[in-house]
Design an enzyme around this catalytic site. Sequence first.
Site, short mmCIF file in Angstrom:
data_model
loop_
_atom_site.label_atom_id
_atom_site.label_comp_id
_atom_site.label_asym_id
_atom_site.label_seq_id
_atom_site.Cartn_x
_atom_site.Cartn_y
_atom_site.Cartn_z
N GLY A 116 0.81 -1.21 0.00
CA GLY A 116 0.00 0.00 0.00
C GLY A 116 0.85 1.25 0.00
N ARG B 83 -8.27 -2.04 -1.09
CA ARG B 83 -7.99 -1.07 -0.03
C ARG B 83 -8.28 0.35 -0.51
NH1 ARG B 83 -2.29 -2.68 2.51
NH2 ARG B 83 -2.87 -1.03 3.97
N LYS C 98 6.63 -9.88 3.63
CA LYS C 98 6.16 -8.55 3.25
C LYS C 98 6.96 -7.47 3.97
CE LYS C 98 1.90 -6.01 2.40
NZ LYS C 98 2.37 -4.65 2.65
N LYS D 128 -6.72 -3.27 6.34
CA LYS D 128 -5.30 -3.59 6.16
C LYS D 128 -5.17 -4.83 5.26
CE LYS D 128 -3.52 -0.43 8.97
NZ LYS D 128 -2.48 0.54 8.56
N GLN E 202 -0.98 7.53 4.61
CA GLN E 202 -0.18 7.36 3.39
C GLN E 202 -0.64 8.30 2.28
OE1 GLN E 202 -0.46 3.17 2.59
NE2 GLN E 202 1.02 2.62 4.18
N SER F 100 -2.68 8.24 12.85
CA SER F 100 -1.31 7.77 12.55
C SER F 100 -0.42 8.96 12.18
CB SER F 100 -1.32 6.74 11.42
OG SER F 100 -1.95 5.55 11.82
N ARG G 275 1.53 -9.40 9.82
CA ARG G 275 1.46 -9.13 11.26
C ARG G 275 0.66 -10.20 12.01
NH1 ARG G 275 4.25 -4.65 11.57
NH2 ARG G 275 3.97 -3.04 9.98
N ASP H 215 -0.79 -0.57 14.08
CA ASP H 215 0.01 -1.74 13.74
C ASP H 215 0.44 -2.53 14.98
OD1 ASP H 215 -0.19 -1.29 11.05
OD2 ASP H 215 1.72 -0.26 10.87
#
Length: 376
Positions: free
Chosen positions: A46, A74, A359, A287, A118, A144, A333, A260
């Site tokens: 992403g 996403r 990843k 995510k 982002q 974030s 994760r 995260d």
Amino acid sequence: MLICVALADSETEVLYAETSDDIEATANCLAAIKGGKTVLDVRESGSTLRFMLPVCCALGINAEFHMSGRLPERPMRPLLDALSSHGCTFSGVGSACLKNSGKLSSGTFNLPGNISSQFISGLLLALPLLDGDSRINVEGRAESQSYINMTIDALNIFGVEVECEDGFYRVKSQSYKSPGRVDVEGDWSNAAFWLCAGAIGAGEVTCTGLNLSSSQGDMAVTRLLEQFGAEVSYGHDSVMVTPRREKLRGIRIDAEDTPDLVPVIAAVAAIAAGETVIYNAARLRIKESDRLRTVSEMLLTLGADITETADGLIIRGVESLKGGTVSSFGDHRIAMTAAVASCLCDGPVTITGAEAVDKSYPGFWRDFKNLGGLLG
């Protein structure tokens, strides 16, 4: 950092400890552009897509972005709308191949703050390349925020100035200037897995190469572990966590700025006495997997007492977990969290799709073994 290097006026040496699929995706896209190619494989990254798309638009490069995994699903619409309002057009939206055309013009860009930092980071990387000054208005609170701060830190290293005020960023037309060499600081997001393992495992764990004054939001893992009751010690560039399972107590966690951390923190909460409530984590549903659902399903399978809410998790601590077979759901994760959770299990844990760690952390299983983990 790699994008800044590619946009700089001269060569830069970049020193970093380890690569990953996401890093390679960005590096390969930059290499393709340098080689005159416009078909860019962003894989499932992403950050690569959301950073490279505005940069290509700013440079006037008409590119095809090829995606895999869950990435086409996403969110992208707010970023595409912002770019479209300044001269760019797109086709293939929502598919595995997104195409852009046109050249981005400067001006005022409006973005929501509650979907993805982002979007803002991608624009911050692109706007210095434009003729004229630009401004990003962030609607609502930017979640974030630490990731935006990290982007600004990187830009500053390359001589790019960003004016920041409450709710907006101003970027003038300017050049990227190479510092000659940059050292990329250690990754607190990956370190968090080992620090949490130190709190619930059989022995102390020390992570080195960490910047204790970093802009990375996930360094909050140490504060959270201390709130749980873990023993945390700090060195010059290291953190050590010592097991104190019998003293861990449930806490309340606002995950708005550190989403995260939620998967691995949930594993700690699984054996912390009392109740842990994690909230403001709804963005985890968009995510690599719906992480509220997949964390809950994975820990439930292992024997945890966990309930999924609309925007978080409620976890009631138990004495130990039982083990079992769980899926990574193709999410790095989740795979790493399942490995850490195995420290709590009376029986073995089998993780299907364990290669998902590539990843972000291809060396994870090597380090797991070096720390005493048993791999079968």
